[in-house]
Design a protein around this motif. Structure first.
Motif, PDB file in Angstrom:
ATOM      1  N   ASP A 245      -5.870 -31.765 120.462  1.00  0.00           N
ATOM      2  CA  ASP A 245      -6.112 -32.500 119.219  1.00  0.00           C
ATOM      3  C   ASP A 245      -4.798 -32.724 118.457  1.00  0.00           C
ATOM      4  N   TYR A 246      -3.746 -33.057 119.202  1.00  0.00           N
ATOM      5  CA  TYR A 246      -2.426 -33.330 118.640  1.00  0.00           C
ATOM      6  C   TYR A 246      -1.689 -34.205 119.640  1.00  0.00           C
ATOM      7  N   SER A 247      -0.535 -34.682 119.261  1.00  0.00           N
ATOM      8  CA  SER A 247       0.225 -35.586 120.126  1.00  0.00           C
ATOM      9  C   SER A 247       0.886 -34.801 121.266  1.00  0.00           C
ATOM     10  N   LEU A 248       0.418 -35.049 122.487  1.00  0.00           N
ATOM     11  CA  LEU A 248       1.021 -34.373 123.635  1.00  0.00           C
ATOM     12  C   LEU A 248       2.458 -34.818 123.850  1.00  0.00           C
ATOM     13  N   GLU A 249       2.748 -36.042 123.501  1.00  0.00           N
ATOM     14  CA  GLU A 249       4.120 -36.547 123.655  1.00  0.00           C
ATOM     15  C   GLU A 249       5.081 -35.791 122.733  1.00  0.00           C
ATOM     16  N   THR A 250       4.651 -35.588 121.482  1.00  0.00           N
ATOM     17  CA  THR A 250       5.490 -34.849 120.539  1.00  0.00           C
ATOM     18  C   THR A 250       5.578 -33.384 120.935  1.00  0.00           C
ATOM     19  N   TYR A 251       4.471 -32.852 121.406  1.00  0.00           N
ATOM     20  CA  TYR A 251       4.457 -31.460 121.867  1.00  0.00           C
ATOM     21  C   TYR A 251       5.465 -31.273 123.001  1.00  0.00           C
ATOM     22  N   GLN A 252       5.507 -32.221 123.931  1.00  0.00           N
ATOM     23  CA  GLN A 252       6.441 -32.128 125.054  1.00  0.00           C
ATOM     24  C   GLN A 252       7.884 -32.199 124.574  1.00  0.00           C
ATOM     25  N   LYS A 253       8.147 -33.045 123.588  1.00  0.00           N
ATOM     26  CA  LYS A 253       9.495 -33.139 123.030  1.00  0.00           C
ATOM     27  C   LYS A 253       9.904 -31.818 122.378  1.00  0.00           C
ATOM     28  N   ALA A 254       8.949 -31.201 121.696  1.00  0.00           N
ATOM     29  CA  ALA A 254       9.226 -29.911 121.060  1.00  0.00           C
ATOM     30  C   ALA A 254       9.530 -28.848 122.107  1.00  0.00           C
ATOM     31  N   LEU A 255       8.769 -28.857 123.204  1.00  0.00           N
ATOM     32  CA  LEU A 255       9.023 -27.902 124.290  1.00  0.00           C
ATOM     33  C   LEU A 255      10.398 -28.117 124.903  1.00  0.00           C
ATOM     34  N   GLU A 256      10.756 -29.370 125.110  1.00  0.00           N
ATOM     35  CA  GLU A 256      12.054 -29.674 125.707  1.00  0.00           C
ATOM     36  C   GLU A 256      13.196 -29.240 124.799  1.00  0.00           C
ATOM     37  N   LEU A 257      12.971 -29.312 123.495  1.00  0.00           N
ATOM     38  CA  LEU A 257      13.974 -28.831 122.549  1.00  0.00           C
ATOM     39  C   LEU A 257      14.161 -27.321 122.683  1.00  0.00           C
ATOM     40  N   LYS A 258      13.056 -26.611 122.938  1.00  0.00           N
ATOM     41  CA  LYS A 258      13.110 -25.157 123.004  1.00  0.00           C
ATOM     42  C   LYS A 258      13.544 -24.627 124.370  1.00  0.00           C
ATOM     43  N   PHE A 259      13.052 -25.256 125.448  1.00  0.00           N
ATOM     44  CA  PHE A 259      13.222 -24.647 126.762  1.00  0.00           C
ATOM     45  C   PHE A 259      13.827 -25.557 127.824  1.00  0.00           C
ATOM     46  N   SER A 260      14.240 -26.718 127.476  1.00  0.00           N
ATOM     47  CA  SER A 260      14.852 -27.637 128.435  1.00  0.00           C
ATOM     48  C   SER A 260      13.867 -27.995 129.539  1.00  0.00           C
TER      49      SER A 260
END
Length: 531
Positions: A245-260
């Motif tokens: 129930d949130y933007s998966l695209e933004t979630y993925q960007k956040a993950l990439e910021l944290k863990f490459s």
């Protein structure tokens, strides 16, 4: 009891006491960033009114899934330290140093029946080895006392209990392997995987029949291990949602910021093992397996069989799980978020290095001349550990590394590890925050503002890690806010963002003349946000 075992016990008690006594006046500035996330969880459970405006600790449901065995152990120990979680960690460090040294020694002694080899390697195993994925193996000062290290300390227990001629002991070992997993589920899952693989490989190796893997005994072992793991699974799946129930695209960007990229492409993770420093660690593994194949006796071949297959299992399965998770998420429109954690299981590959060294030394021990050198080998190694922290060794390979310098406490060494000293200036500022700022105030600060200042912190990067699984919607919101403030071109615009966000205080080490300076010590400055 064997007199030599008494020597091992005394040595480990001395090391444990050295660390404990050296940390009686320790403070939060001597802890690692992961502990700055863990201690606020404990504080929140002790006092639910704390951290009302915090990034992740505002709602205890965000962190209920997080290593409950470790958190509750720390909270229990804090009852004996009047709520001082640094000293609770100090007690835990003391306990784990004894457990780590003794349990690994007795496991190695059980395997080799060789006192000097078991003693030497059990001490050597204490050293900190940095592993791909920002992981490490070993046990050292307070900063290292994370859930994974508690698991390292108790990991040998189920392997010590294994008895293939006694089903009761084997079943108890299986349940214990699962129960200990709860202290750090990521590392613990690797330990359970190793334990079950040992049992299954033994079944196959003994009978040379594939169908024996599906025996009733093996089925019960697997079932009991899972039963021991249940507390975590019930807590985790009861508090972590896979809804999108949130933007998966933004979630993925956040993950990439944290863990490459190793989240979605595990080859970027295991490729790090090909660096020279890791290849050096695995040279003993290749040497031992090669020797066992071409010149070794039956015992050497058996040992190499286990080293090879257990290494392959620990390496391959965690990497495969990323692709399985991607397929499941795509097929069922879910957002399961476990592979970025499970891929870290392969850190236990480092055990192949230690055990290969053990087995190589055991081969050399057959030579009478070399056998006589073992007491001197251990004595020389111990002397090296004592002097390794001295500055004259700062540029000498191996001696300058944490694998040697982090074994003994400063009180038993010539020289001092800087990361165990802390920052007294920052500690004074944190004490000022506790005494002179409102309990419900919102800070823009490093993560230590939570654990040391005991105040709500938002917009920090480290705290966001706790939301990845606990509250992904809030994690997405954090990313948007974090990206917004870090994208602003000027400091004045950043200051206005903080005002609009509701931040009341700023803990930082740069000059912010637009805000009111309340307290300064050294480079650290505490500001009150003014309109």
């Amino acid at each position: 009891m064997n007199r030599k075992h008494v020597l091992v016990i005394l040595l480990n008690i001395c090391i444990a006491f050295g660390y404990y006594l050296g940390n009686l006046s320790a403070n939060e500035t001597q802890l690692s960033s992961d502990l700055h996330n863990i201690i606020p969880v404990c504080l929140k459970k002790d006092d639910p009114s704390l951290f009302a405006k915090d990034l992740f600790c505002n709602d205890i449901n965000n962190v209920k899934y997080y290593t409950p065995f470790y958190v509750e152990t720390l909270r229990f120990l804090a009852k004996f330290t009047d709520g001082n979680y640094v000293q609770a960690l100090n007690i835990l460090t003391f306990i784990c140093h004894i457990l780590f040294g003794l349990l690994w020694y007795f496991l190695l002694f059980r395997i080799t029946k060789n006192f000097w080899i078991a003693l030497l390697i059990s001490v050597f195993m204490r050293g900190i080895i940095w592993i791909p994925g920002n992981e490490y193996w070993g046990i050292s000062d307070l900063w290292s006392m994370l859930p994974r290290v508690v698991y390292y300390a108790v990991m040998p227990l189920p392997f010590l209990l294994i008895n293939f001629k006694n089903n009761t002991k084997l079943y108890l070992a299986a349940f214990l392997a699962g129960l200990l997993f709860n202290f750090h589920p990521i590392t613990g899952l690797g330990g359970v995987l190793l334990f079950l693989s040992c049992v299954l490989l033994h079944s196959y190796y003994e009978k040379k029949k594939f169908k024996i893997l599906f025996s009733q005994r093996n089925f019960i072992v697997i079932l009991l291990a899972f039963a021991g793991m249940l507390p975590f699974f019930l807590t985790y799946f009861g508090n972590v949602s896979t809804a999108t129930d949130y933007s998966l695209e933004t979630y993925q960007k956040a993950l990439e910021l944290k863990f490459s990229s190793f989240l979605s492409e595990p080859t970027t993770f295991w490729y790090q093992w090909l660096r020279l420093k890791y290849i050096i660690y695995f040279l003993p593994v290749f040497l031992f397996i090669g020797y066992a194949k071409f010149k070794g006796n039956h015992k050497d071949k058996t040992r190499s069989f286990y080293v090879l297959w257990l290494s392959l299992i620990v390496f391959i399965l965690p990497n495969l799980v990323t692709y399985v998770e991607l397929f499941v998420n795509l097929a069922f429109d879910l957002n399961i978020r476990m592979s970025f954690q499970l891929v870290r299981i392969q850190k236990l590959l480092i055990l192949a290095f230690f055990f290969s060294v053990v087995f190589i030394l055991d081969i050399f021990y057959k030579n009478e001349r070399f056998k006589q050198l073992f007491p001197f080998l251990f004595g020389g190694f111990l002397l090296l550990l004592i002097v390794s922290k001295h500055t004259i060794f700062d540029k000498i390979p191996f001696i300058l590394n944490d694998i040697t310098r982090c074994i003994l406490p400063n009180s038993l060494s010539i020289g001092t590890m800087q990361n165990s000293i802390g920052d007294e200036d920052l500690n004074e500022v944190l004490l000022y925050i506790r005494e002179h700022t409102p309990k419900d105030a919102l800070f823009y600060a490093p993560d230590i503002g939570r654990s040391g200042g005991r105040r709500s912190v938002d917009l920090d990067s480290k705290g966001a890690n706790m939301l990845i699984e606990g509250n992904p919607k809030r994690f997405v919101q954090w990313y948007e806010d974090y990206h917004a403030i870090n994208s602003l071109p000027t400091r004045l615009e950043g200051n206005q963002f903080l005002r609009d966000y509701g931040v009341e205080y700023v803990l930082i080490y740069i000059d912010l003349p637009e805000f009111e300076l309340l307290f300064q010590k050294g480079k650290w400055r505490l500001y009150k946000v003014t309109k």
